[in-house]
Design an enzyme around this catalytic site. Structure first.
Site, PDB file in Angstrom:
ATOM      1  N   GLU A  88       0.806  -1.221   0.000  1.00 19.82           N
ATOM      2  CA  GLU A  88       0.000   0.000   0.000  1.00 19.82           C
ATOM      3  C   GLU A  88       0.833   1.262   0.000  1.00 19.82           C
ATOM      4  O   GLU A  88       2.035   1.247   0.248  1.00 19.82           O
ATOM      5  CB  GLU A  88      -0.929  -0.006   1.212  1.00 19.82           C
ATOM      6  CG  GLU A  88      -0.173   0.037   2.522  1.00 19.82           C
ATOM      7  CD  GLU A  88      -1.112   0.022   3.720  1.00 19.82           C
ATOM      8  OE1 GLU A  88      -1.923  -0.907   3.824  1.00 19.82           O
ATOM      9  OE2 GLU A  88      -1.008   0.935   4.542  1.00 19.82           O
ATOM     10  N   CYS A 101       3.851   8.281  -0.593  1.00 25.43           N
ATOM     11  CA  CYS A 101       4.543   7.464   0.395  1.00 25.43           C
ATOM     12  C   CYS A 101       4.612   6.043  -0.154  1.00 25.43           C
ATOM     13  O   CYS A 101       3.584   5.468  -0.507  1.00 25.43           O
ATOM     14  CB  CYS A 101       3.725   7.528   1.688  1.00 25.43           C
ATOM     15  SG  CYS A 101       4.313   6.450   2.967  1.00 25.43           S
ATOM     16  N   CYS A 108       6.946  -6.288   7.451  1.00 24.80           N
ATOM     17  CA  CYS A 108       8.144  -5.730   8.085  1.00 24.80           C
ATOM     18  C   CYS A 108       8.535  -6.651   9.231  1.00 24.80           C
ATOM     19  O   CYS A 108       7.684  -7.293   9.839  1.00 24.80           O
ATOM     20  CB  CYS A 108       7.820  -4.329   8.626  1.00 24.80           C
ATOM     21  SG  CYS A 108       9.232  -3.451   9.329  1.00 24.80           S
ATOM     22  N   CYS A 112       7.812  -2.962  15.664  1.00 24.58           N
ATOM     23  CA  CYS A 112       7.433  -1.811  16.490  1.00 24.58           C
ATOM     24  C   CYS A 112       6.006  -1.993  17.026  1.00 24.58           C
ATOM     25  O   CYS A 112       5.109  -2.366  16.277  1.00 24.58           O
ATOM     26  CB  CYS A 112       7.530  -0.514  15.690  1.00 24.58           C
ATOM     27  SG  CYS A 112       9.183  -0.179  15.073  1.00 24.58           S
ATOM     28  N   CYS A 115       2.852  -0.177  15.316  1.00 19.51           N
ATOM     29  CA  CYS A 115       2.763  -0.164  13.852  1.00 19.51           C
ATOM     30  C   CYS A 115       1.999  -1.369  13.311  1.00 19.51           C
ATOM     31  O   CYS A 115       2.196  -2.495  13.755  1.00 19.51           O
ATOM     32  CB  CYS A 115       4.172  -0.139  13.281  1.00 19.51           C
ATOM     33  SG  CYS A 115       4.200  -0.007  11.494  1.00 19.51           S
ATOM     34  N   CYS A 335       0.773   3.160   8.455  1.00 16.22           N
ATOM     35  CA  CYS A 335       1.423   2.038   7.786  1.00 16.22           C
ATOM     36  C   CYS A 335       0.681   0.725   7.962  1.00 16.22           C
ATOM     37  O   CYS A 335       0.411   0.306   9.077  1.00 16.22           O
ATOM     38  CB  CYS A 335       2.803   1.804   8.397  1.00 16.22           C
ATOM     39  SG  CYS A 335       3.885   3.164   8.208  1.00 16.22           S
TER      40      CYS A 335
HETATM   41  N1  SAH Z   1      10.466   1.522   8.882  1.00 13.78           N
HETATM   42  C1  SAH Z   1      10.650   2.919   8.669  1.00 13.78           C
HETATM   43  C2  SAH Z   1       9.656   3.563   7.741  1.00 13.78           C
HETATM   44  C3  SAH Z   1       8.216   3.182   7.826  1.00 13.78           C
HETATM   45  S1  SAH Z   1       7.184   3.868   9.032  1.00 13.78           S
HETATM   46  C4  SAH Z   1      10.690   3.651   9.986  1.00 13.78           C
HETATM   47  O1  SAH Z   1      10.558   3.017  11.012  1.00 13.78           O
HETATM   48  O2  SAH Z   1      10.946   4.845   9.989  1.00 13.78           O
HETATM   49  C5  SAH Z   1       7.071   5.593   8.790  1.00 13.78           C
HETATM   50  C6  SAH Z   1       6.853   6.328  10.094  1.00 13.78           C
HETATM   51  O3  SAH Z   1       5.518   6.107  10.601  1.00 13.78           O
HETATM   52  C7  SAH Z   1       7.798   5.875  11.169  1.00 13.78           C
HETATM   53  O4  SAH Z   1       8.248   6.973  11.906  1.00 13.78           O
HETATM   54  C8  SAH Z   1       6.903   5.004  12.021  1.00 13.78           C
HETATM   55  O5  SAH Z   1       7.435   4.814  13.290  1.00 13.78           O
HETATM   56  C9  SAH Z   1       5.613   5.761  11.963  1.00 13.78           C
HETATM   57  N2  SAH Z   1       4.427   5.008  12.357  1.00 13.78           N
HETATM   58  C10 SAH Z   1       4.144   3.716  12.191  1.00 13.78           C
HETATM   59  N3  SAH Z   1       2.949   3.405  12.698  1.00 13.78           N
HETATM   60  C11 SAH Z   1       2.437   4.542  13.196  1.00 13.78           C
HETATM   61  C12 SAH Z   1       1.232   4.886  13.863  1.00 13.78           C
HETATM   62  N4  SAH Z   1       0.305   3.969  14.104  1.00 13.78           N
HETATM   63  N5  SAH Z   1       1.056   6.166  14.218  1.00 13.78           N
HETATM   64  C13 SAH Z   1       1.992   7.109  13.972  1.00 13.78           C
HETATM   65  N6  SAH Z   1       3.146   6.848  13.354  1.00 13.78           N
HETATM   66  C14 SAH Z   1       3.375   5.586  12.978  1.00 13.78           C
END
Ligand code: SAH
Length: 348
Positions: A88, A101, A108, A112, A115, A335
């Site tokens: 996506e 984006c 992944c 985290c 996420c 994401c």
């Molecule tokens: N793996 C990379 C890029 C993908 S995520 C990274 O970790 O940076 C892009 C951004 O969105 C990252 O800062 C991630 O931590 C954040 N992100 C992911 N899920 C989120 C959520 N539910 N709310 C806010 N930010 C989120």
């Protein structure tokens, strides 16, 4: 089957040589690639050449599967890959242009806690051409190069996946995307976001690519960071800040830190003060993102007021900071949310 979009102009020229075709055919193929056309629809090459290409390469590596229109103008895309996988992306309209984006992996493996992309782990890496094709198909969807105002101007590697966990394909993608004979999007308009894979941050600094580096910090100390980001067990906050400083020293480009504000976890005034200390000594910027709540996750977002208080503390301590407007909330902007929904529906 291979992905034709993985190939640079030089590599396409080598391929033409292998096929016994003239060199200029490579540019003709690239013109079709730039318009996101499937091989079967190329009209400027012979039937024989098309057949040779189709024997080795996917007709198209990726198609738009679903488009969701958000109230704020944000659009969310789900793409179907040639092997049936779903990924996506999000298109955001800003005053200065359209930002897409893109995803760099299917799923992944970073884990985290906040996420949605990581819920089912990593399926596989995307190739450079599969990442590029996300930009190509949306660019074509928007009217392509015919209407420059509507085409994509900026690309952020902030979709599903960890770009620095798919290093070579991501670097090749940036080269393909910024090539003058490609979409010619300047590296200055490309941002890469990482959860902080330290050795690859240093490697990236030495690629001589003037892209914007964004680091997802989300916590000002190791104890807290380890609670929400497993990668923190491998690299400490200090190692990340040192790598960011080195990135600045090598590239001369300031580093942006992302900090998703989660209620009762990382949004206290003490956290703000601790974060401010880390930001000193080299040019940085903090992007505060009120957490986009994910159905399957327990973490809660903060109020606007709390986000502002956090930002004010940083500002009063001399830190450059913005609160990112939350966009696309009604269409699962965070994401992995749309992908998960589609996968779930397929299972039913
Ligand atoms: N793996 C990379 C890029 C993908 S995520 C990274 O970790 O940076 C892009 C951004 O969105 C990252 O800062 C991630 O931590 C954040 N992100 C992911 N899920 C989120 C959520 N539910 N709310 C806010 N930010 C989120």
């Amino acid at each position: 089957m291979k992905v034709l979009q993985d190939l640079s102009l030089t590599e396409l020229q080598d391929l033409m040589q292998k096929f016994g075709e003239q060199k200029f055919r490579a540019k003709q193929i690239l013109d079709n690639i730039n318009l996101a056309k499937p091989i079967s629809e190329y009209s400027n090459i012979s039937k024989e050449l098309k057949e040779k290409l189709l024997a080795e390469f996917y007709d198209t590596p990726l198609k738009i599967h679903t488009v969701l229109q958000g109230k704020d103008g944000t659009q969310k895309f789900a793409y179907e890959l040639a092997d049936g996988n779903i990924i996506e992306g999000v298109l955001m309209n800003y005053k200065y242009g359209n930002t897409l984006c893109v995803s760099t992996q299917i799923g992944c493996r970073m884990g985290c806690k906040f996420c949605a992309s990581t819920l089912n782990g990593l399926a596989r890496n995307l190739t450079s051409g599969e990442i590029l094709s996300q930009v190509l198909v949306v660019n074509a969807y928007l009217g392509g190069k015919k209407d420059r105002n509507r085409a994509i101007t900026n690309v952020v590697l902030m979709g599903s996946g960890e770009p620095l966990d798919n290093y070579d394909n991501v670097i090749k993608f940036i080269h393909l995307l910024s090539a003058p004979e490609g979409l010619n999007i300047s590296p200055r308009n490309i941002s890469l976001s990482t959860c902080g894979i330290v050795p690859n941050i240093i490697k990236l600094a030495n690629e001589n690519l003037p892209i914007v580096l964004t680091i997802s910090l989300h916590a000002p100390n190791d104890t807290l960071r380890r609670e929400i980001m497993p990668i923190a067990n491998k690299y400490s906050v200090k190692q990340i800040i040192d790598a960011a400083r080195e990135y600045f020293n090598i590239t001369g480009r300031r580093v942006i830190f992302e900090y998703a504000l989660t209620d009762n976890v990382n949004s206290t005034p003490e956290c703000a003060r601790e974060l401010a200390k880390l930001m000193h000594g080299f040019p940085t910027h903090v992007n505060l993102i009120p957490l986009n709540e994910v159905e399957e996750r327990e973490l809660k977002t903060v109020t606007r007021k709390k986000a502002e208080q956090f930002a004010n503390i940083l500002e009063s301590l001399g830190v450059s900071v913005t609160i990112r407007r939350t966009i696309g909330e009604d269409i699962g902007g965070a994401c992995g949310q749309l992908r998960n929904k589609i996968i779930k529906n397929q299972e039913v």
